[in-house]
Write a protein that holds these residues in place. Structure first.
Motif, mmCIF file in Angstrom:
data_model
loop_
_atom_site.group_PDB
_atom_site.id
_atom_site.type_symbol
_atom_site.label_atom_id
_atom_site.label_comp_id
_atom_site.label_asym_id
_atom_site.label_seq_id
_atom_site.Cartn_x
_atom_site.Cartn_y
_atom_site.Cartn_z
ATOM 1 N N THR A 87 15.213 12.521 3.120
ATOM 2 C CA THR A 87 15.618 11.304 2.475
ATOM 3 C C THR A 87 15.630 9.920 3.321
ATOM 4 O O THR A 87 14.885 9.219 3.329
ATOM 5 C CB THR A 87 16.803 11.334 1.422
ATOM 6 N N GLU A 88 16.875 10.021 4.156
ATOM 7 C CA GLU A 88 16.953 8.661 4.914
ATOM 8 C C GLU A 88 17.491 9.186 6.354
ATOM 9 O O GLU A 88 18.473 8.579 6.805
ATOM 10 C CB GLU A 88 17.928 7.802 4.117
ATOM 11 N N PRO A 89 17.000 10.310 6.883
ATOM 12 C CA PRO A 89 17.338 10.562 8.233
ATOM 13 C C PRO A 89 17.356 9.716 9.223
ATOM 14 O O PRO A 89 16.207 9.025 9.646
ATOM 15 C CB PRO A 89 16.767 11.897 8.605
ATOM 16 N N TYR A 90 18.211 9.730 10.412
ATOM 17 C CA TYR A 90 18.092 9.102 11.642
ATOM 18 C C TYR A 90 17.117 9.784 12.221
ATOM 19 O O TYR A 90 17.195 10.878 12.348
ATOM 20 C CB TYR A 90 19.504 8.805 12.188
ATOM 21 N N LEU A 91 16.003 9.254 12.823
ATOM 22 C CA LEU A 91 14.793 9.899 13.403
ATOM 23 C C LEU A 91 14.946 10.051 15.264
ATOM 24 O O LEU A 91 14.234 10.687 15.632
ATOM 25 C CB LEU A 91 13.490 9.248 13.055
ATOM 26 N N ASP A 105 0.920 -1.312 0.056
ATOM 27 C CA ASP A 105 -0.035 0.108 0.176
ATOM 28 C C ASP A 105 0.665 1.192 0.227
ATOM 29 O O ASP A 105 0.604 2.205 -0.438
ATOM 30 C CB ASP A 105 -0.846 -0.022 1.418
ATOM 31 N N ALA A 106 2.150 1.142 0.746
ATOM 32 C CA ALA A 106 3.127 2.108 0.612
ATOM 33 C C ALA A 106 4.472 1.683 0.669
ATOM 34 O O ALA A 106 4.599 0.622 1.313
ATOM 35 C CB ALA A 106 2.564 3.344 1.701
ATOM 36 N N ALA A 107 5.445 2.422 0.069
ATOM 37 C CA ALA A 107 6.697 2.214 0.484
ATOM 38 C C ALA A 107 7.455 3.079 1.251
ATOM 39 O O ALA A 107 7.484 4.362 0.501
ATOM 40 C CB ALA A 107 7.536 1.826 -0.881
ATOM 41 N N VAL A 108 7.755 3.154 2.218
ATOM 42 C CA VAL A 108 8.289 4.327 3.195
ATOM 43 C C VAL A 108 9.859 4.125 3.024
ATOM 44 O O VAL A 108 10.537 3.276 3.739
ATOM 45 C CB VAL A 108 7.810 4.119 4.500
ATOM 46 N N VAL A 109 10.603 5.030 2.443
ATOM 47 C CA VAL A 109 12.053 5.255 2.427
ATOM 48 C C VAL A 109 12.623 5.407 3.695
ATOM 49 O O VAL A 109 12.224 6.158 4.468
ATOM 50 C CB VAL A 109 12.394 6.079 1.594
ATOM 51 N N ARG A 110 13.455 4.503 4.221
ATOM 52 C CA ARG A 110 14.064 4.670 5.286
ATOM 53 C C ARG A 110 15.633 4.554 5.535
ATOM 54 O O ARG A 110 16.284 5.529 4.954
ATOM 55 C CB ARG A 110 13.513 3.647 6.580
ATOM 56 N N SER A 111 16.181 3.459 5.723
ATOM 57 C CA SER A 111 17.683 3.429 5.794
ATOM 58 C C SER A 111 18.578 2.910 4.221
ATOM 59 O O SER A 111 18.852 1.859 4.310
ATOM 60 C CB SER A 111 18.041 2.423 6.807
#
Length: 271
Positions: free
Chosen positions: A247-251, A49-55
């Motif tokens: 884009t790919e921050p540590y949260l 349903d979604a692709a969440v860009v992370r690491s």
């Protein structure tokens, strides 16, 4: 149940200590989260349903490939953050377009200002990669020239002592709603190790920092599931933007109670 991809990279996934925390929070919110490499040739992105860009921390050497993947993936599922946001945000020349106070930056090896200490880095970089700090103007210029010779745009900035005195303040927003903030260690401070650079502590941002962060976000169009606004104070005490991480921050989810749940709630809002 909603199914979402937690988009990661293919090396040592133990480096991403937020993945399990996020997927657990998604599950509690009714979202089935599955970790998938962005460059996995077998991945069927249309199944999510979604692709969440992370690491996606290995994209630096393959930026064009990564952006092509983002555009293709956005064609078959919901990509967060969107492909257009990723394309702009992965080159720090975006700082010239935001119209907000930023750290003074010279974008060429020629005509460099005279500062007591320099930081020189490419506009496509992360984690202080290919970044130097020096008091020698000739060394700074040589590094900027080397970046240009390799086809990259240099950023030449003054080193600000406030990075060590007050630290960087990172404000985290999920679906443009403030979640939490931390004080980050200076990446280029003397005597710091990589382990030191990954540490932070909770911080309550000042009113002028919140005001600037919200101006920064207002300058960006499109959906923003997550945003990290990194601020520093200039010598006159006013806040300025160091980077806007989309884009790919540590949260820094472990530094504030409910932060992972805030991210999960933001995802459900956007879906």
């Amino acid at each position: 149940m909603t199914i979402c991809a937690y988009v990661t990279f293919g090396d040592d996934d133990s480096r991403d200590d937020e993945r399990d925390l996020v997927i657990a929070a998604w599950r509690a919110a009714g979202i089935d989260g599955q970790a998938v490499r962005w460059d996995d040739p077998e991945a069927d992105w249309s199944a999510f349903d979604a692709a969440v860009v992370r690491s996606v921390w290995d994209y630096l050497d393959r930026r064009e490939e990564f952006l092509a993947w983002a555009r293709a993936t956005a064609g078959v599922t919901r990509l967060l953050n969107p492909a257009a946001v990723l394309e702009t945000n992965t080159d720090k020349t975006y700082l010239r377009e935001l119209g907000v106070p930023t750290v003074p930056t010279h974008w060429s090896a020629d005509g460099m200002p005279q500062w007591s200490e320099y930081v020189v880095k490419p506009t496509v970089s992360a984690g202080a990669r290919d970044t130097i700090r020096t008091t020698d103007r000739a060394v700074a210029q040589a590094h900027a020239q080397a970046l240009e010779a390799s086809g990259r745009t240099p950023m030449v900035q003054p080193y600000l002592d406030m990075v060590e005195a007050e630290g960087e303040t990172s404000l985290l927003y999920f679906n443009r709603t403030f979640s939490h903030a931390v004080r980050r260690n200076a990446m280029l401070a003397g005597g710091q190790s990589l382990a030191d650079n990954s540490r932070a502590e909770p911080r309550t941002p000042a009113d002028d920092q919140v005001e600037l962060a919200e101006k920064v976000l207002a300058a960006v169009q499109g959906e923003l599931l997550y945003a990290r606004v990194d601020l520093i104070r200039l010598p006159d005490g006013s806040p300025a933007l160091m980077e806007l991480e989309l884009t790919e921050p540590y949260l820094f989810l472990r530094y504030a109670e409910g932060a992972a749940a805030n991210l999960a709630r933001a995802l459900t809002e956007l879906l």
